[in-house]
Design an enzyme around this catalytic site. Structure first.
Site, PDB file in Angstrom:
ATOM      1  N   ASP A 168       0.721  -1.150   0.046  1.00 11.20           N
ATOM      2  CA  ASP A 168       0.106   0.022   0.054  1.00 11.20           C
ATOM      3  C   ASP A 168       0.809   1.365   0.066  1.00 11.20           C
ATOM      4  OD1 ASP A 168      -2.080   1.983   0.986  1.00 11.20           O
ATOM      5  OD2 ASP A 168      -3.314  -0.029   0.626  1.00 11.20           O
ATOM      6  N   HIS A 203      -4.069   6.264   3.071  1.00 14.82           N
ATOM      7  CA  HIS A 203      -4.610   4.867   2.648  1.00 14.82           C
ATOM      8  C   HIS A 203      -4.071   3.778   3.500  1.00 14.82           C
ATOM      9  CE1 HIS A 203      -5.920   1.565  -0.403  1.00 14.82           C
ATOM     10  NE2 HIS A 203      -6.967   2.614  -0.598  1.00 14.82           N
ATOM     11  N   SER A 218     -11.244  -0.955  -0.863  1.00 10.72           N
ATOM     12  CA  SER A 218     -10.044  -1.027  -0.364  1.00 10.72           C
ATOM     13  C   SER A 218     -10.264  -1.080   1.312  1.00 10.72           C
ATOM     14  CB  SER A 218      -9.330   0.371  -0.370  1.00 10.72           C
ATOM     15  OG  SER A 218      -8.668   0.374  -1.576  1.00 10.72           O
TER      16      SER A 218
END
Ligand SMILES: *[C@@H]1O[C@H](CO)[C@@H](O)[C@H](O)[C@H]1NC(C)=O
Ligand SMILES: *[C@@H]1O[C@H](CO)[C@@H](O)[C@H](O)[C@H]1NC(C)=O
Ligand SMILES: *[C@@H]1O[C@H](CO)[C@@H](O)[C@H](O)[C@H]1NC(C)=O
Ligand SMILES: *[C@@H]1O[C@H](CO)[C@@H](O)[C@H](O)[C@H]1NC(C)=O
Length: 773
Positions: free
Chosen positions: A155, A223, A548
């Site tokens: 990520d 994220h 996600s």
């Protein structure tokens, strides 16, 4: 055969100022949909570009002592040095080449494939409890909360200072762990890594262009911290976003360990294929137990063109389970990506939590939407409404000053920043064609703003077209309401099957919470993710939506299973998740689909919501391994060259007669797709499966099934008796069309299930029927 890698994007739902048919997602602009156009590699075709050279290590000429020397010799003629080498899940290296050099490279003996790398635009508190986890009994205590299992996360990096990454109470990582934390500027590994964060590596510093020079595992986008804390965040007594979603927070496997592999960069936002493969390669080489990937490719990408599919095949061969996001391109059919059968593919569902806000129209009608706007108000003053494209250029003071701007599509808090800058009094964002029903995601607006469903948007439209001077006001209670909405529902944006590449494999496999999820956030970016327009807000926890966010919930559940069943193959873990998933909502009704506004089908929900409590003890599992997946690829008619991207030892003769008898639908998968097609026997389809029994006690299972009235189902045998642990039994299901019934139009889908049951276990497989005759 140089070819281009497909799109890699972070699958957080983002609503920006561009309209688009596909949601490729950038965490940089949280809640923004951006164009689905690949960002071309920074170099043009005449100059150098990055290429991934996949080699067949078995074909290394004997005059080179090592693979590295062989690779060095291959690039000797060019002006470039090697950026990455890959040696675990696949072999090869990444290097800067001109187009001509790349063409010549693909002809070098021992080179399997040359792919042009591309830079692609990338587009919790309550959720573990919502999945049925309980502190005092069941999967959590039984698995010691996943203690010691190491989850590799590919990520954007990690913000280690968040309380979710505190290791209080955790013992040392196992001595066989080969991973480590890398020091970088502003990232002192000795201080920041601990028994929770046991690995942190960055693979974006190698990138040849200066803007990408970001050689730290630190998360500058948010994220990565979000997904990591969802999968394995420590218990935090209190977390919230401006008071919303406040409460005790926990990752799904709160005692599991995190190893972050950074492969994505903030500017321009994206995850280069070359770095993503390197991250997967390093995670497997370090010895992670499973990998969570919330990055996706464009739907319909053949597996041989998909770097995630190729690299994760290598991970599966080494026994590493890979959980992936199915994409945010729903509710259109055939929008699911990351759909290879060796992956566990996750869709997004809502939870029982909403953030209601009201829009009062001048005609007295009140519409309810959702918002994370923080100023409480029983009713703002009535102001005029104006439609806008909500593109940055269109949000000018002459058009919007003093008005409430209506964006007729999903636009989030980044758009709100533009509206505010231009003097707008507020904004309303409608789901429009996205049809998110009530499952809207709620942005943290900086000005009065509300997200409304399609149904509400139609009422707003009707009012605006019937009134010469339409006006509205807002009411914000600033509340989190739990348990009053219908949940879970499949999120409208969640990508749907059937898989384009493998239509007889049911994808997504399962759904998990992925709408309005609270989790850890980076200290480098505001909750809006905005970099372009200044948003000085900083938060420790943020609320995001997307597949996600659903993916790390399933990775966490898989970690709990791995803790108790360390010897299970990736397929066994997936089978356990699938056959115990819940197809009903919390009130026992069929799960609703907020994209189609009908009951969710297995093409949207897979087998249903993951229920870790049941998945720990599934009774029977459908196992499969490399042999079966090789047969599967052969059934797709891959050439010898394509096969060697997955299995370097494949002979030049290729698959030959090797296929799955009866076609890909006969892969030993925990779900069924039944296609009635003239070419496969017309109205009769016969499929075989093999189940493995897990416990040591003798057990008998009876079959039950449900199917449309015009499909006759015959299961042979109808009872399965097991005496020993790990005993295998096969059964055959014949699905036959009853012609006296109505004739279905070609393209029709219908659904059912097959379950093996006794008093202790229920092993349920969804079945999707497709008429092609
Ligand atoms: C970690 O948690 C413990 C217990 O809650 C607390 O005492 C400690 O200060 C925390 N450490 C950090 C670095 O926040
Ligand atoms: C990291 O922190 C440790 C402990 O404070 C210190 O000894 C070390 O020098 C630091 N490393 C770097 C690279 O600054
Ligand atoms: C593979 O080739 C066979 C024989 O030509 C054909 O029947 C089959 O449909 C092909 N399969 C796929 C998935 O294209
Ligand atoms: C299976 O079905 C038979 C016949 O209906 C019944 O006698 C038996 O108890 C069932 N077994 C289980 C395990 O449910």
């Amino acid at each position: 055969m140089a070819s281009t890698l497909p799109i890699l994007c972070l699958l957080v739902l983002v609503l920006v100022q561009f309209q688009s048919t596909h949601s490729v997602i950038i965490p940089e602009h949280r809640n923004s949909i951006v164009e689905h156009k690949p960002h071309p590699s920074p170099s043009t075709s005449n100059s150098h570009g990055t290429y991934i050279v996949q080699t067949n290590h078995l074909a290394k000429p004997s005059n080179f002592a090592t693979l590295d020397r062989w690779y060095t010799s291959m690039v000797a003629g060019s002006s470039s040095h090697i950026l990455y080498t890959y040696g675990t899940v696949m072999h090869g290296f990444a290097v800067r080449l001109t187009e001509g050099e790349a063409r010549r490279m693909s002809a070098v003996p021992g080179v399997t494939r040359v792919y042009k790398d591309r830079m692609y635009q990338i587009q919790t508190t309550r959720s573990p409890w919502f999945m049925g986890l309980h502190d005092d009994f069941g999967a959590w205590p039984d698995s010691e909360f996943g203690d010691g299992i190491i989850i590799g996360i590919v990520d954007t990096g990690i913000w280690p200072e968040r309380a979710s990454f505190n290791d209080t109470g955790l013992g040392p990582v196992r001595p066989t762990w080969r991973g480590e934390c890398e020091d970088a500027e502003g990232f002192n590994a000795t201080l920041l890594c601990n028994n929770k964060l046991v690995g942190a590596k960055c693979f974006t510093g190698n990138l040849p262009v200066p803007e990408y020079d970001d050689p730290s595992p630190r998360d500058f986008m948010g994220h990565g911290s979000h997904v990591a804390s969802t999968a394995a965040g420590a218990e935090v007594p209190w977390a919230d976003l401006y008071g919303f979603s406040g409460g005790r927070a926990s990752g799904v496997a709160r005692n599991a360990r995190i190893a972050m592999y950074k492969a994505c960069v903030p500017l321009p936002v994206g995850c280069p294929g070359s770095a993503t493969i390197k991250a997967i390669d390093a995670a497997v080489s370090d010895g992670v137990d499973l990998i969570s990937i919330s990055i996706g490719v464009e739907p319909g990408t053949p597996f041989y063109d998909d770097p995630i599919a190729v690299a994760t095949f290598g991970a599966e061969r080494r026994g590493v389970l890979v959980v992936v996001a199915g994409g945010n391109d729903g509710p259109e059919a055939s929008s699911v990506s990351n759909d290879a059968p060796w992956l566990t593919t996750v869709g997004a569902a809502t939870t029982d939590r909403v953030f209601p806000a009201k829009l009062m129209l001048g005609n007295g009608v009140a519409l309810t939407g959702q918002s994370l706007y923080t100023e409480k108000s029983k009713g703002t003053s009535m102001v005029g409404l104006v439609y806008s494209s909500c593109k940055e250029d269109d949000l000018t003071p002459d058009k919007v000053t003093g008005k409430v701007v209506v964006c007729a599509w999903m636009a989030g808090d980044v758009t709100g920043l533009y509206v505010e800058r231009a003097g707008g009094a507020g904004m309303v964002s409608a789901m429009g064609m996205e049809r998110l029903h009530d499952a809207v995601n709620a942005p943290a607006f900086t000005l009065p703003g509300v997200m409304i469903s399609d149904t509400a948007a139609n009422k707003l439209d009707a009012y605006m077209s019937s009134s010469p001077y339409p006006v509205v006001s807002f009411a914000f209670a600033c509340e989190t309401v739990t348990g009053e909405n219908r949940a879970p529902m499949v999120a409208g944006f969640s990508s749907r099957g059937p898989s384009v590449v493998a239509p007889e494999i049911l994808k997504p496999d399962v759904v998990a919470p992925g709408v309005n999820i609270l989790a850890a956030w980076s200290g480098a970016v505001p909750p809006s993710g905005s970099k372009k327009i200044i948003d000085p807000r900083r938060v420790e926890y943020n609320i995001l939506s997307g597949t996600s966010m659903a993916t790390p919930h399933v990775a966490g559940a898989a970690a709990l299973i791995k803790k108790v069943h360390g010897d299970w193959t990736p397929a066994m873990v997936r089978s356990a998740l699938v056959t115990t998933a819940g197809p009903l909502d919390k009130n026992g009704r069929e799960m609703f689909d907020s994209g189609t506004l009908m009951d969710a089908t297995p093409l949207a929900a897979g087998a249903g919501l993951v229920l870790p409590r049941l998945a720990m003890d599934p009774g029977l599992v459908y196992d499969a391994g490399t042999q079966e997946y090789v047969d599967f690829l052969c059934t797709l008619n891959y050439t010898a060259e394509q096969m060697r991207q997955f299995v370097p030892e494949m002979s030049s003769a290729g698959c030959g007669a090797r296929t799955i008898a009866g076609g890909m639908a006969n892969l030993n998968y925990p779900s069924f797709v039944v296609v009635f097609d003239r070419s496969n026997g017309g109205g009769v389809r016969r499929l075989t499966r093999t189940v493995t029994k897990l416990s040591a006690q003798p057990e008998t299972y009876n079959v039950t099934f449900a199917a449309p009235g015009d499909v006759k189902v015959t299961v042979t045998p109808e009872t399965l008796e097991f005496k020993r642990e790990n005993e295998k039994r096969s059964y055959t299901v014949e699905f036959s069309l009853q012609s006296q019934g109505k004739v279905r139009p070609a393209g029709t889908w219908d659904f059912g299930h097959i379950s093996w049951e006794n008093r202790k276990h229920r092993v349920r497989s969804p079945v999707a029927f497709n008429w092609k005759i």
